[in-house]
Design a protein around this motif. Structure first.
Motif, PDB file in Angstrom:
ATOM      1  N   THR A  11       0.835  -1.191   0.000  1.00  0.00           N
ATOM      2  CA  THR A  11       0.000   0.000   0.000  1.00  0.00           C
ATOM      3  C   THR A  11       0.875   1.247   0.000  1.00  0.00           C
ATOM      4  N   LYS A  12       0.547   2.145  -0.903  1.00  0.00           N
ATOM      5  CA  LYS A  12       1.247   3.423  -0.954  1.00  0.00           C
ATOM      6  C   LYS A  12       0.651   4.334   0.103  1.00  0.00           C
ATOM      7  N   THR A  13       1.514   5.003   0.843  1.00  0.00           N
ATOM      8  CA  THR A  13       1.024   5.986   1.797  1.00  0.00           C
ATOM      9  C   THR A  13       1.050   7.352   1.128  1.00  0.00           C
ATOM     10  N   LYS A  14       0.328   8.279   1.684  1.00  0.00           N
ATOM     11  CA  LYS A  14       0.223   9.610   1.100  1.00  0.00           C
ATOM     12  C   LYS A  14       0.587  10.673   2.123  1.00  0.00           C
ATOM     13  N   GLU A  19       5.556  22.188  -0.149  1.00  0.00           N
ATOM     14  CA  GLU A  19       5.641  23.418  -0.937  1.00  0.00           C
ATOM     15  C   GLU A  19       4.325  23.796  -1.598  1.00  0.00           C
ATOM     16  N   CYS A  20       3.678  22.840  -2.283  1.00  0.00           N
ATOM     17  CA  CYS A  20       2.505  23.199  -3.090  1.00  0.00           C
ATOM     18  C   CYS A  20       1.182  22.665  -2.554  1.00  0.00           C
ATOM     19  N   GLY A  21       1.226  21.752  -1.581  1.00  0.00           N
ATOM     20  CA  GLY A  21       0.001  21.224  -1.002  1.00  0.00           C
ATOM     21  C   GLY A  21      -0.628  20.071  -1.763  1.00  0.00           C
ATOM     22  N   SER A  22       0.053  19.558  -2.802  1.00  0.00           N
ATOM     23  CA  SER A  22      -0.468  18.414  -3.560  1.00  0.00           C
ATOM     24  C   SER A  22      -0.411  17.149  -2.719  1.00  0.00           C
ATOM     25  N   THR A  23      -1.319  16.237  -2.992  1.00  0.00           N
ATOM     26  CA  THR A  23      -1.283  14.932  -2.353  1.00  0.00           C
ATOM     27  C   THR A  23      -0.246  14.090  -3.078  1.00  0.00           C
ATOM     28  N   CYS A  24       0.680  13.506  -2.333  1.00  0.00           N
ATOM     29  CA  CYS A  24       1.816  12.791  -2.904  1.00  0.00           C
ATOM     30  C   CYS A  24       1.874  11.374  -2.362  1.00  0.00           C
ATOM     31  N   TYR A  49       9.977   8.472   1.574  1.00  0.00           N
ATOM     32  CA  TYR A  49       9.942   9.597   0.637  1.00  0.00           C
ATOM     33  C   TYR A  49       8.645   9.587  -0.155  1.00  0.00           C
ATOM     34  N   TYR A  50       8.291  10.775  -0.632  1.00  0.00           N
ATOM     35  CA  TYR A  50       7.067  10.984  -1.394  1.00  0.00           C
ATOM     36  C   TYR A  50       7.409  11.792  -2.636  1.00  0.00           C
ATOM     37  N   SER A  63      10.704  13.914   2.353  1.00  0.00           N
ATOM     38  CA  SER A  63      10.645  12.784   3.283  1.00  0.00           C
ATOM     39  C   SER A  63       9.913  13.167   4.556  1.00  0.00           C
ATOM     40  N   SER A  64       9.617  12.153   5.337  1.00  0.00           N
ATOM     41  CA  SER A  64       8.958  12.393   6.619  1.00  0.00           C
ATOM     42  C   SER A  64       9.883  13.113   7.589  1.00  0.00           C
ATOM     43  N   ALA A  65      11.205  13.100   7.323  1.00  0.00           N
ATOM     44  CA  ALA A  65      12.183  13.808   8.162  1.00  0.00           C
ATOM     45  C   ALA A  65      12.536  15.178   7.584  1.00  0.00           C
ATOM     46  N   ASP A  66      11.676  15.695   6.714  1.00  0.00           N
ATOM     47  CA  ASP A  66      11.831  17.023   6.118  1.00  0.00           C
ATOM     48  C   ASP A  66      13.017  17.158   5.164  1.00  0.00           C
ATOM     49  N   ASN A  67      13.504  16.070   4.592  1.00  0.00           N
ATOM     50  CA  ASN A  67      14.503  16.152   3.515  1.00  0.00           C
ATOM     51  C   ASN A  67      13.748  16.441   2.224  1.00  0.00           C
ATOM     52  N   THR A  68      14.266  17.356   1.419  1.00  0.00           N
ATOM     53  CA  THR A  68      13.651  17.628   0.120  1.00  0.00           C
ATOM     54  C   THR A  68      14.690  17.503  -0.978  1.00  0.00           C
TER      55      THR A  68
END
Length: 145
Positions: A11-14, A19-24, A49-50, A63-68
């Motif tokens: 299952t993919k998590t979202k 930055e843009c508010g899109s669902t990823c 990561y998303y 990422s969930s750890a705020d890496n972009t």
């Protein structure tokens, strides 16, 4: 288009793009290692990561750890900018829309399905979302219908 190449049934998590508010949707680390260009791929931190699919957003992955990771650091960045539908066989939205308008889309779809069935695609690493590209064609056909 049920001949999807991705056998991954997890299952993919979202998450929401910071930055843009899109669902990823989440992507696996193999996708990141193949998508992120050298030398940035050498310093990736294992995390959840998303991928942000919004073309105009500068964030490629977060990422969930705020890496972009900016989209400009991705191998597929030019294809993203050109509205790629299929990253494995270099088919963009403009080409496919032209084929749809001329009722010539079946050979394209059949080619992709054949190559997918023959395990000759690599959506899990070529597509920055890590997902099968076949759904992109179905979505494009529904938009133009």
């Amino acid at each position: 288009m049920s001949d999807c190449c991705c056998s991954n049934t997890s299952t993919k998590t979202k998450q929401i793009c910071p930055e843009c508010g899109s669902t990823c949707k989440s992507v696996g680390m193999p996708t990141l290692y193949h998508q992120v260009r050298f030398p940035e791929n050498q310093s990736l931190i294992t995390d959840s990561y998303y991928f942000c699919p919004a073309k105009l957003c500068s964030v490629g992955y977060f990422s969930s750890a705020d890496n972009t990771i900016p989209k400009q650091h991705l191998r597929s960045y030019p294809a993203i900018q050109n509205n790629a539908l299929c990253y494995c066989f270099d088919i963009d939205a403009e080409r496919y829309l032209s084929a749809l308008n001329d009722h010539r889309e079946e050979p394209i779809i059949n080619f992709i399905k054949q190559r997918t069935k023959a395990n000759e695609c690599a959506c899990d690493i070529r597509n920055p979302s890590g997902q099968c590209c076949l759904a992109n064609f179905k979505n494009m056909s529904q938009v133009t219908a």
